[in-house]
Design an enzyme around this catalytic site. Structure first.
Site, PDB file in Angstrom:
ATOM      1  N   ARG A 159      -6.452 -58.232 -13.437  1.00 25.69           N
ATOM      2  CA  ARG A 159      -7.130 -57.017 -14.022  1.00 25.69           C
ATOM      3  C   ARG A 159      -8.680 -57.441 -14.371  1.00 25.69           C
ATOM      4  NH1 ARG A 159      -6.795 -55.674 -18.647  1.00 25.69           N
ATOM      5  NH2 ARG A 159      -4.595 -55.569 -19.013  1.00 25.69           N
TER       6      ARG A 159
ATOM      7  N   TYR B 226     -19.174 -33.746  -4.067  1.00 26.22           N
ATOM      8  CA  TYR B 226     -17.807 -33.817  -3.621  1.00 26.22           C
ATOM      9  C   TYR B 226     -16.617 -33.207  -4.661  1.00 26.22           C
ATOM     10  CZ  TYR B 226     -13.449 -36.395  -2.671  1.00 26.22           C
ATOM     11  OH  TYR B 226     -12.257 -36.902  -2.300  1.00 26.22           O
TER      12      TYR B 226
ATOM     13  N   ASP C 273     -24.441 -41.058  -6.105  1.00 28.47           N
ATOM     14  CA  ASP C 273     -23.292 -41.279  -5.218  1.00 28.47           C
ATOM     15  C   ASP C 273     -24.050 -41.583  -3.879  1.00 28.47           C
ATOM     16  OD1 ASP C 273     -21.260 -41.110  -3.574  1.00 28.47           O
ATOM     17  OD2 ASP C 273     -20.002 -39.526  -4.692  1.00 28.47           O
TER      18      ASP C 273
ATOM     19  N   LYS D 185     -14.937 -44.804   2.613  1.00 28.20           N
ATOM     20  CA  LYS D 185     -15.806 -44.170   3.613  1.00 28.20           C
ATOM     21  C   LYS D 185     -16.259 -45.317   4.539  1.00 28.20           C
ATOM     22  CE  LYS D 185     -13.939 -40.823   1.430  1.00 28.20           C
ATOM     23  NZ  LYS D 185     -14.817 -39.958   0.154  1.00 28.20           N
TER      24      LYS D 185
HETATM   25  C1  LIG Z   1     -14.431 -39.417  -1.097  1.00 33.53           C
HETATM   26  C2  LIG Z   1     -15.774 -39.459  -1.853  1.00 33.53           C
HETATM   27  C3  LIG Z   1     -15.483 -39.547  -3.237  1.00 33.53           C
HETATM   28  C4  LIG Z   1     -14.327 -40.061  -3.855  1.00 33.53           C
HETATM   29  O1  LIG Z   1     -14.021 -41.450  -3.451  1.00 33.53           O
HETATM   30  P1  LIG Z   1     -12.395 -41.591  -3.410  1.00 33.53           P
HETATM   31  O2  LIG Z   1     -12.467 -43.027  -2.843  1.00 33.53           O
HETATM   32  O3  LIG Z   1     -11.459 -40.912  -2.351  1.00 33.53           O
HETATM   33  O4  LIG Z   1     -11.775 -41.789  -4.893  1.00 33.53           O
HETATM   34  C5  LIG Z   1     -16.661 -39.333  -4.008  1.00 33.53           C
HETATM   35  N1  LIG Z   1     -17.782 -39.032  -3.572  1.00 33.53           N
HETATM   36  C6  LIG Z   1     -17.896 -39.117  -2.173  1.00 33.53           C
HETATM   37  C7  LIG Z   1     -19.357 -38.449  -1.772  1.00 33.53           C
HETATM   38  C8  LIG Z   1     -16.739 -38.944  -1.416  1.00 33.53           C
HETATM   39  O5  LIG Z   1     -17.109 -38.731  -0.056  1.00 33.53           O
END
Ligand SMILES: *Cc1c(COP(=O)(O)O)cnc(C)c1O
Length: 393
Positions: free
Chosen positions: A56, A108, A180, A205
């Site tokens: 962890r 998101y 982000d 992604k």
């Molecule tokens: C998918 C996404 C998230 C969340 O991420 P997860 O891996 O699904 O928890 C946050 N911000 C954006 C822009 C996303 O496309």
């Protein structure tokens, strides 16, 4: 001869993606970083170990990923998490009751849900603001504002926030700036160089890139902030498995190639969509018609130095919700599904899918909006697929 490649060597992006943090395994010579599937590590005497005591806290496969991600974002420190939401959750755990966060008003859906439905219960306050408007952003700052949360391009409207401008405004007040960077990827946009304090990713992604892993990350060059987040990563424990780290590492090796193709395909499709009679409006930062095209042109610069705008397109067809539903039911190559950033093309209706959690909120999305994650298939096939789907309306 050492094969170790450090993040400080002036290597190009593509080279760093393949080598940083990933020197051949010293025990066996394995070229690919092993999946260190272990929870614990031997100690020769109490507290005497090789830098790892419990997975962890630290794991060698995760260390490799964290070093590579930090290098690609041009930051000093990387932290990997079990998901993008786990990364954001861990970041917010460093705030305190009564702290205020200014958030982009098009984010998101899961981010909105986490802020509004979870962290408000712990006494954090959130204001959702159009960060493309500097005056509105400045007006939203309060004495207790601790963080500005930027997403750019935003999801799903693909608005472009000027990271340098918002960072300068926030820093006048000693407010932390987080970005982000999931949609743009570090190949196209490096927020730390533009003034942000930290970058966050859903590695699920583009970084993973093959729709086969869920993960998240934070990169920063701010040592005290990193120490706090590293403490929280271990204390809260939302860490990724060694195998998941390995999948993201493998994805990173081809990130540059993929994002180039995603961007080329998306630009051609966006230009083509703009000329389709059944399409009312196309949102893509690479189009001259996009309201923040000029910001995108100077902010989204590939590691090769040319503007490129990523693989995400949103559009509104004539006929609203029912037209949108017909289109997504008719595509064959564009698979109907949530998520984005994989090699295969996806299509969805945000209002009914990824952004259900913002229904009846000020962030509510047009029910006729269709979002495309343009993959790396041949653009002619993708165009033909969209053409026949539009015909079905
Ligand atoms: C998918 C996404 C998230 C969340 O991420 P997860 O891996 O699904 O928890 C946050 N911000 C954006 C822009 C996303 O496309």
């Amino acid at each position: 001869m050492s094969s170790h490649i450090s993040a400080s060597e002036p290597l190009q992006f593509e080279t760093r993606a393949i080598h940083v943090g990933q020197e051949p395994d010293p025990a066996t010579g394995a070229v690919i970083t092993p999946i260190y599937q272990t929870s614990t590590y031997i100690q020769r005497a109490v507290g005497e170990h090789l830098g790892y005591d419990y997975s962890r806290t630290d794991n060698p496969t995760r260390t490799a990923l964290q070093e590579c991600l930090a290098s690609l974002e041009g930051g000093r420190f990387g932290l990997a998490f079990a998901s993008g939401m786990a990364a954001i959750t861990t970041l917010l755990l460093h705030l305190k009751k009564g702290d205020h966060v200014v958030v982009a008003d098009d984010v998101y859906g899961g981010t909105y849900r986490l802020f509004e439905r979870v962290f408000t219960n712990f006494g954090l306050e959130f204001s959702f603001v159009d960060l493309t408007d500097p005056a509105a952003t400045r007006a939203a700052f309060r004495p207790n504002t601790r963080l500005v949360w930027i997403e750019t391009p935003t999801n799903p409207l693909l608005k472009i926030v000027d990271i340098a401008e918002i960072s300068a405004l926030a820093h006048e007040r000693h407010i932390l700036v987080g970005v982000d960077n999931t949609f743009a990827t570090p190949y196209l946009q490096r927020p730390l160089a533009l003034g942000a304090d930290l970058v966050m990713h859903s590695t699920t992604k583009y970084l993973g890139g093959h729709s086969d892993v869920v993960g998240g990350a934070i990169v920063t060059s701010d040592a005290p902030l990193y120490e706090q987040l590293k403490f929280l990563q271990n204390a809260a424990g939302a860490v990724p498995s060694p195998f998941d780290c390995w999948l993201v590492l493998r994805g990173l090796k081809t990130l540059a190639l993929r994002v180039e193709r995603h961007s080329e395909n998306a630009l051609r499709l966006a230009q083509w969509l703009e000329h389709q009679a059944r399409v009312k409006r196309v949102l893509y930062p690479g189009l001259a018609s996009h309201p923040q095209h000029a910001v995108a042109q100077r902010q989204m610069i590939s590691a090769h130095g040319a503007p490129a705008y990523g693989g995400m397109i949103s559009f509104i067809a004539h006929g609203g919700k029912s037209a949108a539903e017909k289109i997504v039911a008719a595509t064959k190559l564009f698979l109907l599904g949530e998520s984005l950033g994989g090699v295969e093309s996806l299509v969805e209706v945000p209002a009914a899918m990824t952004h259900m959690s913002v229904a009846n909120s000020p962030l509510e999305v047009d029910p006729g909006l269709v979002r495309l994650s343009v993959g790396v298939e041949h653009v002619y096939d993708l165009m033909a697929d969209l053409d026949q789907a539009l015909e079905s309306v």
